[in-house]
Design an enzyme around this catalytic site. Structure first.
Site, short mmCIF file in Angstrom:
data_model
loop_
_atom_site.label_atom_id
_atom_site.label_comp_id
_atom_site.label_asym_id
_atom_site.label_seq_id
_atom_site.Cartn_x
_atom_site.Cartn_y
_atom_site.Cartn_z
CE1 TYR A 163 -3.59 2.63 0.89
CE2 TYR A 163 -2.24 3.13 2.83
CZ TYR A 163 -3.31 3.45 1.99
OH TYR A 163 -4.08 4.56 2.25
CE LYS A 167 -3.50 5.45 -1.25
NZ LYS A 167 -4.57 6.20 -1.96
#
Length: 255
Positions: A163, A167
């Site tokens: 994740y 990002k």
């Protein structure tokens, strides 16, 4: 001299918010409507989006449309833009808010499927949507793109590494698209820290309890992100592009 309220007025503009049915996305889409924008609430569950859209119209009087959308699918990004333009005839603000951070036991147990899905929802889809929206805005009246990332992209932990990697790519995308679409389209990112949302329900301490790892000693509330999104969507931020703004209670203060 133009007043701040005039600068932040979004009347006549159309804003599209992905992941707009709950949490930070729900707060943002509501605030944009309160500022005068007509809005698109896009998320996977159409019935939930329809409920939110009805709530927004009842509360603000603004037009709100619900569109089912999976952020990790390239073709659905194209379809979402096409449907928005078909229904409203314009697009002025895109908020790339949809995201996912699936749990895993250890790094070596991360499957290819989990990794690919995480990258698709958090980076591939937002890239396709931002490029399509930005290209349209460049060819018309300009606009603003706001990418919702995470403070974890700056201090990646082993508990959410795919994740954080995705990002971090969103941060790079923000900078690159700010150059690609200047001067008519502004592209910025907001990096939330730990917020009290559906995503934090599994680990968040009870409301009102001290949170020692956050300098402000508490979790954020989605309503504390929404005013910044309105600012970045509006003419109040007309000289701001390529910025990556942290709203994290101070957890990345040393980065």
């Amino acid at each position: 001299m133009t007043s701040l309220s005039e600068l932040q007025d979004l009347t006549g503009r159309v804003a599209l918010v992905t992941g707009g049915s709950r949490g930070i996305g729900r707060a943002i889409v509501g605030a944009l409507a309160e500022a005068g924008a007509d809005v698109v609430v896009a998320s996977r569950k159409l019935d939930v989006c329809q409920t939110v859209a009805a709530e927004i119209t009842a509360a603000t009087g603004r037009r709100a449309e619900a569109i089912a959308f999976h952020a990790g699918r390239w073709d659905e990004c194209d379809e979402l833009l096409a449907t928005t333009l078909e229904r409203f005839g314009r697009l002025d603000v895109l908020v790339n808010n949809a995201g996912m951070s699936p749990l895993y036991d250890t790094l070596d147990t991360i499957s290819e499927d989990l990794y690919d899905k995480t990258m698709a929802v958090n980076l591939k889809g937002p890239f396709r949507l931002a490029v399509g929206a930005g290209t349209h805005m460049m060819d018309h009246d300009g606009g603003s793109i706001i990418n919702i990332g995470t403070a974890g992209s700056l201090i990646a932990s082993t508990r959410e590494l795919p994740y954080a990697c995705a990002k971090a790519g969103l941060n790079a995308m923000t900078v690159g698209l700010a150059e690609a679409f200047a001067p008519k389209v502004r592209v910025n990112a907001i990096l939330p820290g730990p917020f009290r949302t559906y995503g934090s329900a599994g680990w968040a301490p009870p409301e009102g309890e001290d949170v020692p790892f956050v300098p402000l000693r508490r979790l954020g509330d989605p309503a504390e992100i929404a005013p910044l999104a309105v600012h970045l969507a509006s003419d109040a931020s007309s000289f701001t592009t390529g910025s990556i703004i942290r709203v994290d209670g101070g957890i990345t203060r040393k980065v």
